[in-house]
Structure formats: structure tokens, C-alpha cells
Write a protein that holds these residues in place. Structure first.
Motif, PDB file in Angstrom:
ATOM      1  N   ALA A   1       1.431   0.904   5.942  1.00 31.67           N
ATOM      2  CA  ALA A   1       0.257   0.751   5.088  1.00 31.67           C
ATOM      3  C   ALA A   1      -0.992   0.400   5.874  1.00 31.67           C
ATOM      4  CB  ALA A   1       0.535  -0.292   3.989  1.00 31.67           C
TER       5      ALA A   1
ATOM      6  N   ILE B   1      -4.727   0.603   7.093  1.00 32.14           N
ATOM      7  CA  ILE B   1      -5.883   0.790   6.223  1.00 32.14           C
ATOM      8  C   ILE B   1      -6.518   2.165   6.426  1.00 32.14           C
ATOM      9  CG2 ILE B   1      -7.741  -0.148   7.642  1.00 32.14           C
ATOM     10  CD1 ILE B   1      -6.964  -1.224   4.078  1.00 32.14           C
ATOM     11  N   ALA B   2      -6.262   2.787   7.566  1.00 27.19           N
ATOM     12  CA  ALA B   2      -6.761   4.143   7.802  1.00 27.19           C
ATOM     13  C   ALA B   2      -5.646   5.144   7.583  1.00 27.19           C
ATOM     14  CB  ALA B   2      -7.278   4.276   9.221  1.00 27.19           C
ATOM     15  N   ALA B   3      -6.040   6.392   7.364  1.00 29.60           N
ATOM     16  CA  ALA B   3      -5.077   7.478   7.396  1.00 29.60           C
ATOM     17  C   ALA B   3      -4.966   7.951   8.841  1.00 29.60           C
ATOM     18  CB  ALA B   3      -5.552   8.608   6.490  1.00 29.60           C
TER      19      ALA B   3
ATOM     20  N   LEU C   1      -6.168  15.042   9.615  1.00 37.48           N
ATOM     21  CA  LEU C   1      -6.226  13.727   8.978  1.00 37.48           C
ATOM     22  C   LEU C   1      -5.174  13.703   7.886  1.00 37.48           C
ATOM     23  CD1 LEU C   1      -7.934  11.025   8.792  1.00 37.48           C
ATOM     24  CD2 LEU C   1      -9.072  12.109   6.846  1.00 37.48           C
ATOM     25  N   TRP C   2      -4.315  12.676   7.922  1.00 35.37           N
ATOM     26  CA  TRP C   2      -3.321  12.522   6.851  1.00 35.37           C
ATOM     27  C   TRP C   2      -4.025  11.983   5.602  1.00 35.37           C
ATOM     28  CZ3 TRP C   2       2.388  11.016   7.787  1.00 35.37           C
ATOM     29  CH2 TRP C   2       2.939  11.844   8.785  1.00 35.37           C
TER      30      TRP C   2
ATOM     31  N   ARG D   1      -3.660   9.468   1.969  1.00 39.55           N
ATOM     32  CA  ARG D   1      -3.081   8.155   1.669  1.00 39.55           C
ATOM     33  C   ARG D   1      -1.616   8.262   1.251  1.00 39.55           C
ATOM     34  NH1 ARG D   1      -2.680   3.682   3.571  1.00 39.55           N
ATOM     35  NH2 ARG D   1      -4.772   4.192   4.281  1.00 39.55           N
TER      36      ARG D   1
ATOM     37  N   LEU E   1       2.756   5.673  -3.661  1.00 37.36           N
ATOM     38  CA  LEU E   1       1.946   6.492  -2.760  1.00 37.36           C
ATOM     39  C   LEU E   1       0.469   6.143  -2.778  1.00 37.36           C
ATOM     40  CD1 LEU E   1       3.716   9.930  -3.392  1.00 37.36           C
ATOM     41  CD2 LEU E   1       4.105   8.317  -1.526  1.00 37.36           C
ATOM     42  N   ASN E   2       0.080   5.072  -3.475  1.00 32.88           N
ATOM     43  CA  ASN E   2      -1.316   4.628  -3.383  1.00 32.88           C
ATOM     44  C   ASN E   2      -1.353   3.102  -3.449  1.00 32.88           C
ATOM     45  OD1 ASN E   2      -1.497   3.708  -6.126  1.00 32.88           O
ATOM     46  ND2 ASN E   2      -1.790   5.833  -6.782  1.00 32.88           N
ATOM     47  N   TRP E   3      -2.569   2.543  -3.373  1.00 34.43           N
ATOM     48  CA  TRP E   3      -2.674   1.078  -3.272  1.00 34.43           C
ATOM     49  C   TRP E   3      -2.380   0.384  -4.601  1.00 34.43           C
ATOM     50  CZ3 TRP E   3      -2.228  -0.415   1.405  1.00 34.43           C
ATOM     51  CH2 TRP E   3      -2.893   0.208   2.468  1.00 34.43           C
TER      52      TRP E   3
END
Lengths: 155, 701
Positions: B297, B299-301, B378-379, B381, B631-633
Motif C-alpha cells: 500500500a 502511497i504512489a503507484a 505507471l500502475w 491503484r 483495491l482502493n483506499w
């Protein structure tokens, strides 16, 4: 492709883009302003926080055409190493941050908050920063720095 | 640990240092920066040994085109292993420069010293400098470790070198890097590790923007465009239209611990010791503990860039190991290693084997098809939380017999877990995600565990630090791996110390003893006792425990020596339990041997403690039969500012004792302290992580 005119960091600028492009992509890819970061693209982490008319705003899924005449400000315009914003000075003094990827968004949110709330409590600051995430666990130093900047005075 | 492993592999000073005629020194290291401050710590060591002012030494970005090979930056070993090599290279270089200056000036070398880069006589006369002698000293010379450790604590802490860029918003991260003519790429991924790309509807590609190029290679699917927003939109659109057929079901999450115990496994006995043959006729206590999977997790992808000119493949990556990644990429493509160059660029926080390497391979794979144009991947989230390696779920059974005198015997500990390592190149397999999807690639092997010399994996800190009559400890590494696992900060230690320290409190309760006194009575090591006592004192253990018992709060203690050989660390947590569990304050005491950079140690401990609070209170990867769903915050929440405890750190400096790392030692003790504080607050033992309201209610039954 449409040419969009925006007011960013005090200057009128133009970018070739398509409607629906996130403001963040325009700032980073077409205006060379790399401070605001991509974190999730879903307005859930705050890495992309910039000011829209002085209000901290997630820019990662904010369609650029919605900006209109609003004034955008990014961390690049807040202060420089020779003339740092009080928050930037407090972050340097406190050696705040580990990876630092979340910092541009957090500093922009904190700067707006301190501008509007000059002498906040610790709990107030923590709550004000809740829309932004930090994964390295720098929270305590960040809150301390915001409190210090609040005490030393904001411009 | 071989403290000079980096030096043994790269013995010449010239591998580490270049001295320029303007007096500036370039330091090359193979350890990479990811916000832990390692380049600042190594700079502090280097300028201290060389006698240089800050600002006269520059750390070169690590690259396989010139940096020494130091393997991975992992395991809290960098300050120790790389620091020893840098110290040796710099101390030897300083000696060579002094000897050269002495010979030229006709004075004895031992009379000379270096101050701010100038070589001076006792009278203060300058007889040379690094700059003036730069061309005259041959640095193709073997570095030797200095006979005496410099007392690093005598030097003021160097400020973090990377922070100004980050605080003023200057481009520094790999995500900020642009190469001329580069294409933006996004990868479309299946919802679980093993799946087959069934079909791409014919009209799905037609509807994409004309500038978008679709690339398919077996089960690997990606889009490329000159414009990032077009690539992102195309990936979103395409992911809605393609179908994946799962090659296997995921286990039932609600029965994950039982699933782990039912799999084929490889058992390793870590301890089987009979210290005394006493019969205690005491009380036998048993308990089982469990934890779900954790995500990095970041903070960046994850991000990577690559460029292929038809012969040489250049890759920019936030990998933890530039050389292992180079080897894995070259191996996957059947290329010569010398035709692959991996350059490190900082990414966001790295807490273990995250998708950085996988993103690098995505970029490399695509760059081989773009006629020389660079590719930036870039991946997103969802992939960052669901497609990269995760920390394995774990479960353990513990039992012990406690005698009337407070002594403990018949300790048994069994832990079941997937392996904690599947880094690039492990077991001869490139181990890169897309290589498992592309045509002719190789499926990813099940994760393994590092050996005892590297501090173990799922068995890390499974051996208890206490003096027991007997202890039998075994790990059961699960061989099926439907969800990909690998290394996360502290590996198995977070869970094992949570389980052991929880159980220690259960034993203390059975014995009617205070948890602090109970532990101290079973520990001989003075350094262990010192951190426990310091943490307890800092938290006001005696008084506060009494007071807290009446106010929905409780104090809990946790202790471990990381890897049973590294940093000593104890934590006391003040836990409040109302409608949710909250940690108000944590006091951590740590002994990392000789301290190199005190603020760096504090920063690592504070961050590690807060991250451990997040893991322990909030985090678990959620999944259904056909894929990961957190899959998200919102679905994978992490600790927020208003939930963050006050963290007080006590650092016990041990000048002259070996330096050990600080980055990972705190996770286990914090987990144990919180679990014990929660039990003190509510009188109920919660044995399943995370300590959510849901798991508390289940424990109350």
C-alpha cells in the motif's frame, strides 16, 4: 484536441488537451509542474492536492474543463528554498518526511488550513489532514510541524 | 552477518569513490534510497572518515553502469553492511592521501590530519588536499576496515539530503521522470494471479482513440499512447471488455487459517531445546493466533521507464536491487547481462518487495516493441493493492506449561504461512509478474523463506527470546500460493512477535503475575532488560496501569530482539477501546548498537511504529473466490492522521558496539503491545488480527 486556458500560480497558461483530462495530468504533463503527485486517481489519498481558488482540492479526477476561471495554485508557488513558506521551513527544521511523496499534497492542505485557522489545536490539525494519507508513518512529525508553523505565524 | 559482505564483493576503493580535482568526492553505493535516509547515513559516515565538510560529497544514483553490486536494499542491513564498506573505503582513501601529502612535504604521515578536505600539519600548515592530489593517488587499492570504529554519535546529525526537493516540490521521483519521445503505457490485469486472457472483442479496440496502440503477448495486455490520459482511458475501457478465465479459485477468506493448515507444506524445525528436565506439574496454556494478508500500500503507484536501442536495454526503476533486477530481466529475455542497464530512481516509500520490479519488467517488455521509443509504465491503484506481492496470511498454535514458581516449560510454537520471498531471480526464475503472463514466459514459483543466516522468513522471530525449560518451534511453509506473497517489512516477525507476546501475557495472567515482572524474570540479556525497563518507565507502567484500568484503556507491553540477533526493541501501548480500538500513545525503547544518525533512527522507529499500528488495527487484504476485492483506499483502509498515536522514542546508544538496522525491529513489539493493551482495556483476549471491532466482537463471542 482543445486548447484550454488556465490561471496557474499567477500566470495565464494554455494547454492542448481533451475534455475529461484530469487537472493533475495537465499540471504534470503539459505544464511541467511535478509537485502534485498521482496516488490513486480516485480522490481518496490526497497526494494530488492543489488549491482551486484557495481551497484544497484533489486534482486527480477533477476534469480540467471544470476549472474555468478559477485560480490554481500548486506547491511550486508556495515558497522557495531562499524564501520558504513558514510550513516549508517548519518541515525542514523538523526533518519531516520519509519518502516524501505525500508531502506536496499535505503541505498544500495544511497551508490552506493554517491560513483560515491561525492557532489550531493538535486534534484540529490531525482532523484537518485526514483527507490526506501518509504510508511511511510521518504523521507525528507532520502535525508537529504544522503546529510550529502556526505558532511562528503565517504570511 | 558478514559485516563486510559489500566490501568483499567490491574491495577496491575506486569502486566506491572518485575524488575530483575541485575537491568534490563522488560516493557510489549499491544501496538505494527510498525515504529511509540511507544515502544521508552513508554520507555522514563517508564525510566523517574522509574529513570533508557536508556538501563536498555527492552520492551518485545507483546504477548497474558503475555502482558497486550490493544486492538488495533490505532486511535493515544497509547501515551495517554498506556502512562498513563505505567506512573502510573512505578511511583507506584518507590514509593514502595523507601518505602522498606527507611524502611530498617530507613530513611524517602520522603527524598530518584532514580538516574540511585540507591536509594539515599540527601547526595548521596546509600540505595538500583531496582536490590538489586527486590525480596522484591510485584508488585501485584494496580498502581495509579501520581498526577502530569512529564514534559516529560524536558528529552532529546530517540533515536529510533528499528532503528539500520533496518539501519544495522539485522533480525527484521516478514518477516525475520524462524521457524524450516517450510513450505512456498502462497494463490491463486479471483479477487474480493465475488467469487466462480469453477474448478481446473485435470492436473493443476500434472504439479506442486512434493514437492508442494495443499490445498483447500471451496473457499480457497493455496499451500505449503519446498522451497519458489517452492510455489511462483506453486501459479503463479495455478492462471492461476483456474476459479472463481464472485458472484456480481463491480460498474462502473466512476460513483462511484453516486453509493454511490444510495445504501441502514444508516443515522446518527452528528450535528443539531441552534446557532443564524439570517436571513442573503446572498449568498448561494453549492458544491459536492468526492474521490475514497485508498489502504494501505504498502511497504512489509503481512506475518504470525503459528504452531499447536494438542492443542495449536501459531500465529506470525504484527497485530494491538494481543488480538482481538486471539479472532477472536479462534472464527472461535471454539477453547478455552487459546489454541491460538498470538505473535507480527514487520512488515512494518501499516496505519490501513491492511491484517496482514488476513495473520495470512491464516497461522493458513494451520497450522492445516500440522501435527505440522509451516507454513509461505507471500502475494503477487497484494493481498496486492487488497485483503486486503481498505479505502472507499466518496462523500459529502456541502452548506452554507454567509452574507455580513462574518458570515456563514445554513451550511449543507452530506457525503456518506462505513463504516471504519471491524476489527477482529467486530460485533461478525471473519472478517478474508479466513474465508469468507473456507467451513463452515462466509462471511464478511459490515463495520461499530466507535461510537462518538471513534471519528467516515466516520463521523470523518465531523462536522466543525468553529462558524456558524447553522450547520446540517449527514453521510450516505452505506450498500452494493462489495469492502471490513476498517480503514485507519485518517479514514474519510482525505476526510471530504478536503471537508470542500475546501468549506471554496469557501466561502471566495464568500465573497471576505482572506482565513486566514476568518477562524480566525470564530474560538474562542486559540489553533486552534495558529496553523493556526503559519503555515501561517512559510509559509510567505502574501508576498508569492502575489508572487506565478504570477508563476503557489499558497498557500493554511487547518485546523482541529483531531476527533474534539485531536491534533490541520494546514497546508499551496505551490502548483505548470504545466503539473501535484506538492507540493513544506508544513508548518505544530501542538499542541498535552504535547510533550513526540519531534522528534517522528516531524517524525510522516512529514511522515503523505508526505503520505497525495501521497493520495491527486496520489492515487485511479482502478477496472473493475470483479475485482480490480490497483495491482502493476505502476497501483497504490505512491509519489516518486523527487515528495516529503519540509516539515517544527512547534510543539507548551503545558506542563501540556493532551497528544494526532500525527500520524493521519495531513492528512486532508494537503489535504485541497493542494486543496486550486491548486485553488490559476490555478483559478479552483478541487473537485474530487486525484488531477491528468485528474481530473484537467475535472474540467476545
Amino acid at each position: 484536441m482543445t486548447v484550454i486556458s488556465l490561471r496557474v500560480n499567477g500566470e495565464q497558461v494554455r494547454a492542448d488537451t481533451e475534455p475529461g483530462t484530469p487537472l493533475l495530468t495537465v499540471l504534470r504533463n503539459y505544464l511541467g509542474l511535478k509537485a502534485a503527485k498521482f496516488g490513486c486517481g480516485q480522490s481518496l489519498c490526497g497526494a494530488c492536492t492543489v488549491w482551486v481558488d484557495g481551497c484544497p482540492t484533489y486534482s486527480c479526477d477533477f476534469p480540467v474543463e471544470v476549472v474555468g476561471d478559477s485560480e490554481i495554485r500548486t506547491l511550486e508557488s508556495l515558497g522557495t528554498e531562499s524564501e520558504p513558506h513558514p510550513l516549508q521551513r517548519a518541515f525542514l527544521d523538523g526533518q519531516v518526511g520519509q519518502c516524501g511523496y505525500c508531502l506536496p499534497g499535505i503541505i498544500m492542505r495544511a497551508a490552506a488550513y493554517l491560513r483560515d485557522h491561525p492557532a489550531p489545536s493538535r486534534a484540529d490539525v490531525a482532523e484537518a489532514l485526514d483527507p490526506n494519507l501518509c504510508r511511511c508513518g510521518s504523521h507525528q512529525r507532520i502535525i508537529d510541524a504544522v503546529l510550529r508553523a502556526g505558532r511562528t505565524g503565517m504570511p | 552477518v558478514n559485516r563486510s559482505a559489500s566490501l568483499a564483493a567490491n574491495p577496491l576503493i575506486s569502486s566506491w569513490l572518485t575524488v575530483q580535482e575541485d575537491g568534490t568526492v563522488i560516493l557510489r553505493v549499491g544501496k538505494v534510497e527510498f525515504g529511509q535516509g540511507i544515502h544521508t547515513a552513508l554520507t555522514q559516515i563517508a564525510i566523517g572518515e574522509l574529513g570533508l565538510p557536508p556538501g563536498k560529497l555527492v552520492v551518485a544514483p545507483p546504477s548497474t553502469a558503475g555502482s558497486p553490486d550490493e544486492g538488495f536494499t533490505a532486511g535493515s542491513l544497509s547501515t551495517q553492511v554498506s556502512g562498513a564498506a563505505v567506512r573502510a573505503a573512505c578511511a583507506t582513501a584518507r590514509r593514502l592521501f595523507i601518505e602522498t601529502a606527507a611524502a611530498k612535504a617530507g613530513v611524517p604521515a602520522r603527524s598530518l590530519s584532514v580538516i574540511d578536505g585540507d591536509i594539515r600539519t599540527p601547526e595548521g600548515e596546509i600540505v595538500g588536499s583531496y582536490g590538489s592530489l586527486a590525480g596522484q593517488v591510485d584508488l585501485d587499492f584494496e580498502a581495509a576496515e579501520p581498526s577502530q570504529e569512529t564514534d559516529g554519535s560524536a558528529q552532529p546529525d546530517l540533515q536529510r539530503l533528499d528532503l528539500p526537493d520533496k518539501i519544495f516540490g522539485r522533480p525527484r521521483f521516478i514518477q516525475d521522470l520524462e524521457l524524450p519521445g516517450m510513450l505512456h503505457a498502462r497494463v490491463i490485469r486479471p483479477p487474480l494471479l493465475r488467469a487466462v486472457l480469453r477474448e478481446i472483442p473485435a470492436d473493443a479496440c476500434v472504439s479506442l482513440a486512434p493514437s492508442v496502440q494495443v499490445v498483447r503477448d500471451g496473457n499480457f495486455l497493455a496499451v500505449l499512447s503519446e498522451r497519458e490520459e489517452a492510455a489511462a482511458a483506453a486501459a479503463d475501457a479495455l478492462s471492461q471488455r476483456v474476459t479472463w478465465e481464472p485458472a484456480e479459485d481463491l480460498p474462502d477468506q473466512s476460513r483462511l487459517a484453516a486453509w493454511l493448515r490444510a495445504q501441502p507444506r514444508e516443515t522446518s524445525v527452528l528450535a528443539n531445546e531441552q534446557k532443564d528436565g524439570r517436571k513442573r506439574d503446572g498449568t498448561v496454556v494453549r492458544a491459536s493466533y492468526s492474521r490475514g494478508l497485508l498489502a504494501h500500500a505504498s502511497i504512489a503507484a509503481s512506475c518504470a521507464l525503459a528504452r531499447f536501442d536494438g542492443r542495449v536495454l536501459e531500465v529506470w526503476s525504484h527497485t530494491q536491487g538494481i543488480y538482481p533486477l538486471r539479472g532477472a530481466i536479462a534472464g527472461a529475455f535471454g539477453m547478455d547481462q552487459s546489454d541491460v542497464v538498470v538505473r535507480h530512481v527514487e520512488g515512494a516509500g518501499c516496505y519490501g518487495h513491492n511491484p517496482a520490479d514488476d513495473a520495470a519488467f512491464d516497461a522493458a517488455l513494451l520497450a522492445r516493441r516500440t522501435g527505440g521509443r522509451p516507454v513509461r509504465v505507471l500502475w494503477d491503484r487497484a494493481a498496486e493493492l492487488g497485483s503486486g506481492p503481498l505479505a502472507s496470511a499466518m496462523t500459529a498454535d502456541v502452548s506452554a506449561e507454567i509452574g507455580a514458581d513462574g518458570s515456563v516449560g514445554n513451550w511449543t510454537y507452530d506457525v503456518w504461512s506462505n513463504g516471504y520471498t519471491s524476489r527477482p531471480g529467486y530460485a533461478g526464475n525471473p519472478g517478474l509478474l508479466a513474465n508469468g503472463y507473456r507467451h513463452g514466459g515462466r509462471p511464478l514459483p511459490a515463495s520461499v523463506d530466507p535461510g537462518s543466516e538471513a534471519g528467516l522468513g515466516s520463521g523470523r522471530n518465531a523462536v522466543p527470546p525468553y529462558t524456558f525449560g524447553s522450547a520446540c518451534v517449527a514453521t510450516h511453509r505452505v506450498l500452494s500460493m493462489p495469492i502471490r506473497t513476498s517480503a514485507i517489512r519485518s517479514l514474519g516477525a510482525h505476526f510471530n512477535v504478536f503471537a508470542i507476546e500475546s501468549f506471554m501475557d496469557e501466561l502471566a495472567a495464568a500465573a497471576g503475575a505482572d506482565p513486566l515482572a514476568f518477562r524480566l524474570a525470564l530474560l538474562d540479556d542486559e540489553r533486552a532488560r534495558a529496553v523493556i525497563s526503559a519503555a515501561a518507565e517512559g510509559a509510567g507502567w505502574g501508576q498508569r496501569r492502575e489508572a487506565a484500568a478504570h477508563a476503557d484503556t489499558g497498557l500493554g507491553l511487547g518485546y523482541a530482539r529483531y531476527k533474534n540477533a539485531g536491534a533490541f526493541c520494546a514497546a508499551v501501548a496505551e490502548v483505548e477501546a470504545t466503539e473501535s480500538v484506538r492507540v493513544r500513545r506508544i513508548v518505544v525503547a530501542v538499542d541498535v548498537g552504535q547510533v550513526v544518525n540519531l534522528d534517522g533512527v528516531r524517524n525510522q522507529i516512529e514511522g515503523g511504529a505508526v505503520q505497525a499500528v495501521s497493520w495491527t488495527l486496520k489492515e487485511q487484504v479482502r478477496f472473493g473466490r475470483d479475485g482480490i476485492t480490497s483495491l482502493n483506499w476505502n476497501t483497504y483502509p490505512i491509519l489516518r492522521f486523527s487515528e495516529t498515536p503519540q509516539v515517544d522514542v527512547v534510543v539507548i546508544n551503545r558506542p563501540g558496539l556493532p551497528v544494526v538496522g532500525a527500520g524493521e525491529c519495531v513492528a512486532g513489539p508494537v503489535a504485541g503491545a497493542i494486543a496486550n493493551g486491548l486485553c488490559a482495556a476490555i478483559g478479552v483476549r483478541v487473537r485474530a488480527l487486525p484488531l477491528t471491532a468485528e474481530n473484537v466482537v467475535q472474540a467476545i463471542g
